[in-house]
Design an enzyme around this catalytic site. Structure first.
Site, PDB file in Angstrom:
ATOM      1  N   LYS A  86      51.400  60.514  40.308  1.00  0.00           N
ATOM      2  CA  LYS A  86      51.030  60.645  38.892  1.00  0.00           C
ATOM      3  C   LYS A  86      52.031  61.571  38.188  1.00  0.00           C
ATOM      4  CE  LYS A  86      46.910  61.572  36.029  1.00  0.00           C
ATOM      5  NZ  LYS A  86      45.532  62.116  36.027  1.00  0.00           N
ATOM      6  N   SER A 161      42.210  59.154  33.375  1.00  0.00           N
ATOM      7  CA  SER A 161      43.582  59.162  32.944  1.00  0.00           C
ATOM      8  C   SER A 161      44.571  58.573  33.956  1.00  0.00           C
ATOM      9  CB  SER A 161      44.007  60.600  32.629  1.00  0.00           C
ATOM     10  OG  SER A 161      44.032  61.384  33.807  1.00  0.00           O
ATOM     11  N   SER A 185      39.112  61.329  36.270  1.00  0.00           N
ATOM     12  CA  SER A 185      40.394  60.626  36.122  1.00  0.00           C
ATOM     13  C   SER A 185      40.949  60.007  37.395  1.00  0.00           C
ATOM     14  CB  SER A 185      41.453  61.574  35.553  1.00  0.00           C
ATOM     15  OG  SER A 185      41.202  61.811  34.187  1.00  0.00           O
TER      16      SER A 185
END
Lengths: 509, 99
Positions: A86, A161, A185
């Site tokens: 990420k 997210s 997330s």
């Protein structure tokens, strides 16, 4: 292109690489080819990646092959296995943007602890994945670089997210990914994409080099297509780090063993609590029926099901959307246009304050601005006690609800998210509707407890739903055991893993 | 439901160093009002005698050994700076004309 390799689990790939049946370079190349074929960009394709580090990935894989070639033991059980990181973790050799314009092209001067551990484990980092700006969002639509699309239906969001990490797994671009979970997330995107996502206990994985959203809630964790793969990655990235003073200085729970024990399929003696407050009204019927089927399966595996009451969970969303923006408004003050990142300046007569305000206006997207202003409001004198102070007290009550529930049950379960993946554009201008996605995941962040999502089946329109398994602080072992047992039973019952039913992604010639 | 005015949003934006546009003020005033309306239910909870939690897994007195360890070199620290000069960050003027 060797598509076969991209279908394997991380554990299977590691076994083949370490036995020299295939090389780490071949595995890396197969995944890079897959990314080139399906990832596309902001306008089309999956768009899971913001940056692909092909050369670095191949160089890292080459080192693995060389070491194995001279008879060295693998650097870790996952040496040579590719991973998608990420874009919120700092990386020396790759840009780090956190999905924001304000950090476009930023090259950090240091590696995050998670990055360092991945490198030390000789895991092949393929690149950086898309995310809602500064991890604020539940759909990845708030990325400044365009949305990620859900491989199950590219007109839909992958959740957020960490939608980039989850979609990379579901599109077979990577067998492993790392995400961060501040309010769901990791878990909600896992549910939306038919993959596995784990939020460890707060402090279980170092936050050093993780660009902060809300420091008292942020937690990095493993994402994968199977529970065992997540466990293998968990043991690589978890553990005490002196560079993060909130890091827990205790041994990492033995989650790989727990996942293997769980897969044997016996849950007798395990008490599973069904949280009365997390289900029913507001939950899509198909999501609810996947959950009910999961409960029957857990019972068949020998677990004892009981209903538990967590009366303050219904205030979790309100507490979270006061505490999180408050921390955000403080944390994001560091983006001041002085030391790194964007600077917008129209003339030399402008003051630092004017430059800062113009830069933040240009560099931040709407959701980030909303949350900064919300936090500024909640922390202002006159409102502080009524909002922030009260939210912190409710946080205590939610922790007490968990403590009471864990006296009756070893783990708690719920649907991970109230709905399946929604169409792109549906909620992007309705912040409150977006926030409701996190209803079931937020309590674990507020209390710092461990929680994970494992695919429970397909709900409305053939879209995946997730089963959330929650455990006490440092209770990851029993959580993985239950998830692995459920996964094995569900696969046997449904004729294979949920992810095998994902439609083939459109391949560019 | 707490209503938040356009002027209040402008004040918050100033405090938060966000040069929001006139159009944004209208949008944010509506949205922040809706969000604040939803989170205001936090006041329904009777919690007067409940201690606040600032950190989920509390820890205290976290020390490290008082040992030298390498930090960033000057060049590394300046590498991402929007402007640098003579080994330092170059910044816009700090004081306003009225100061």
């Amino acid at each position: 292109m060797n598509t076969e390799l991209t279908r394997l689990t991380a554990a299977e790939l590691a076994a083949k690489i370490h036995s020299r049946e295939v090389s780490a370079v071949e595995v890396a190349r197969a995944h890079l080819d897959r990314i080139a074929a399906v990832d596309g960009g902001a306008d089309q394709g999956v768009h899971a990646f913001l940056h692909v580090a092909a050369d670095a990935a191949l160089a890292s894989a080459t080192l693995v092959d060389e070491a194995l070639g001279v008879g060295s033991a693998p650097a870790s059980p996952l040496a040579g296995v590719p991973l998608a990181l990420k874009d919120v973790f700092t990386t020396l050799d790759m840009p780090t943007t956190a999905g924001s314009r304000i950090l476009e092209g930023w090259r950090p001067p240091y590696d995050a602890t998670v990055t360092r551990r991945l490198r030390a484990a000789a895991i092949t980092i393929l690149g950086k994945t898309n995310m809602d700006e500064f991890a604020m969002g539940s759909s990845t639509e708030y990325s400044a670089y365009g949305p990620t699309r859900n491989p199950w239906d590219t007109s839909r969001v992958p959740g957020g997210s960490g939608g980039g990490s989850a979609s990379a797994l579901a599109a077979f671009e990577a067998p492993l990914a790392v995400g961060t979970d501040t309010g769901g997330s990791i878990r909600q995107p896992a549910a939306f994409t038919g993959t596995v996502g784990v939020k460890p206990t707060y402090g279980g994985v170092s936050r050093y080099g993780l660009i902060a959203c809300a420091s008292s809630l942020d937690q990095a964790g493993p994402c994968a297509r199977t529970v065992l793969d997540a466990a293998l990655l968990h043991e690589v990235i978890a553990g005490h780090d002196p560079l993060d003073s909130t890091s827990i200085d205790r041994p990492v729970p033995a989650v790989v063993d727990a996942a293997r024990v769980g897969a044997a399929g016996d849950l007798s003696g395990i008490r599973i609590g069904i949280v009365r407050q997390l289900g029913g009204e507001g939950y899509q019927p198909g999501v609810q029926s996947c959950f009910d089927a999961a409960l029957r399966m857990l019972e068949k595996l020998g677990a004892e099901l009981i209903e538990v009451n967590c009366p303050h969970f219904e205030y979790g969303l309100a507490a979270y959307y006061l505490i999180l923006p408050s921390e955000v408004s403080s944390n994001l003050a560091r983006f001041d246009a002085m030391r790194y990142g964007l600077r917008v300046q129209s003339g030399f007569e402008e003051s630092a304050e004017q430059v800062m305000a113009a830069t933040r206006e240009a560099g931040f997207g709407p959701e980030v601005k909303r949350r900064i202003m919300l936090g500024t409001y909640a922390l202002s004198s006159g409102y502080y006690e009524a909002y922030y102070g009260q939210a912190q007290k409710v946080r205590t009550l939610i922790s007490r609800d968990f403590a009471a529930a864990f006296e009756q049950a070893d783990v708690l379960v719920s649907p991970t998210a109230p709905t399946t993946a929604f169409p792109i554009g549906d909620k992007v201008d309705d912040p409150l509707a977006m926030y409701l996605n996190d209803l079931a995941t937020i309590p674990a962040n507020l209390a710092g407890t461990a929680a994970m999502s494992v695919p429970s089946g397909l709900a409305e329109e053939g879209l995946p739903a997730g089963l959330q398994v929650m455990a006490p602080v440092m209770g990851e072992a029993v959580m993985y055991r239950v998830a692995a047992a459920f996964e094995a039973a569900r696969d046997a019952d449904q004729g294979g893993p949920v992810i095998h039913r994902v439609p083939e992604s459109e391949v560019r010639a | 439901m707490p209503v938040i005015s356009r002027d209040e949003v402008a004040h918050l934006a100033r405090l938060a160093r966000l040069a929001v546009t006139e159009a944004e003020l209208d949008v944010f005033a509506g949205q922040l009002g809706v969000i604040l309306g939803a989170v205001a239910r936090i006041s329904e909870v009777a919690a007067d005698d409940i201690p606040p939690t600032s950190h989920a897994v509390p820890r205290s007195n976290v020390f490290r050994r008082d040992e030298l360890r390498p930090g960033l070199e000057q060049q590394q620290a300046l590498a991402g700076a929007p402007a640098a000069e003579e080994g330092r960050f170059r910044v816009p003027r700090i004081l306003g004309e009225e100061s």
